[in-house]
Design a protein around this motif. Structure first.
Motif, short mmCIF file in Angstrom:
data_model
loop_
_atom_site.label_atom_id
_atom_site.label_comp_id
_atom_site.label_asym_id
_atom_site.label_seq_id
_atom_site.Cartn_x
_atom_site.Cartn_y
_atom_site.Cartn_z
N MET A 98 3.28 -5.52 -0.18
CA MET A 98 3.15 -4.31 0.36
C MET A 98 3.80 -3.03 -0.69
O MET A 98 3.09 -1.96 -0.56
N VAL A 119 5.86 1.63 -1.77
CA VAL A 119 5.60 2.54 -0.53
C VAL A 119 6.02 4.05 -0.88
O VAL A 119 7.30 4.01 -1.11
N CYS A 130 -6.02 5.50 -0.78
CA CYS A 130 -4.64 5.08 -0.32
C CYS A 130 -4.58 4.87 1.35
O CYS A 130 -4.87 5.72 2.08
N PHE A 188 0.89 3.09 1.18
CA PHE A 188 0.63 2.00 0.30
C PHE A 188 -0.07 2.63 -1.03
O PHE A 188 -0.69 3.23 -1.24
N TYR A 213 -4.27 -1.49 -1.84
CA TYR A 213 -3.71 -2.44 -1.12
C TYR A 213 -4.36 -2.17 0.15
O TYR A 213 -4.36 -0.94 0.73
#
Length: 190
Positions: free
Chosen positions: A59, A62, A93, A117, A121
């Motif tokens: 992930m 961030v 995003c 993220f 992703y």
């Protein structure tokens, strides 16, 4: 009985671009320097503080967007939060807003938070493709009796469908909206 004055929503106002701030004003009007390591962005409607969060792969990284209106009133307009995310982090995003367990709740101001993220992703849930419409539907199609305000001319997507066109596109299948929503989860289970 007196008529209530209708509040002017920010979707009726043309937005200015976000610019980095070097200072902020307190309630008494005193100016305070923002530390160089902090990123605070402001336009004519919103102020957004951007901070990085160390999150383990897959992930991470961030970005945490802390969002408030400049007049400190409440907001919770999905399109506004999506637009802020797009303007600051980019259109590709993905971001989430968290409704935490009560034991982790922070609720101290008219302030809203998105965790964004890195572009590319994708969250393991959500829709597979894009579908945008405005106006109200006529009671048929996948979103029966859906109510949606029209986009303003400065933020209307080029691929936006009119609500009246949805029944023509999807026919009379009243379960199509649910089928579209669950398609990704079903595909991932296989």
């Amino acid at each position: 009985m007196a008529k209530r004055k209708r509040e002017k929503h920010s979707y009726h106002v043309k937005w200015t671009p976000f610019a980095r701030c070097s200072s902020w004003s307190d309630a008494d009007g005193n100016q305070h320097k923002i530390p160089d390591e902090m990123v605070v962005l402001r336009n004519n409607i919103f102020t957004v503080t951007v901070e990085g969060c160390d999150v383990p792969p897959p992930m991470g990284p961030v970005a945490w967007l802390s969002i408030k209106r400049n007049d400190r009133t409440t907001i919770h307009d999905w399109r506004e939060l999506q637009r802020i995310k797009n303007m600051i982090m980019g259109e590709e995003c993905e971001a989430v807003e968290i409704y935490p367990a009560e034991s982790r709740l922070h609720d101290t101001a008219n302030q809203y938070h998105l965790w964004c993220f890195a572009p590319g992703y994708q969250l393991p849930f959500g829709y597979l493709g894009r579908f945008v419409a405005d106006e109200t539907t006529d009671g048929t199609g996948p979103d029966r009796n859906a109510k949606q305000r029209p986009f303003t001319m400065d933020d209307k997507p080029t691929d936006c469908l009119r609500g009246a066109d949805l029944p023509k596109l999807f026919g009379a299948d009243p379960t199509l909206g649910a089928k579209l929503a669950h398609r990704r989860l079903t595909a991932e289970k296989k």
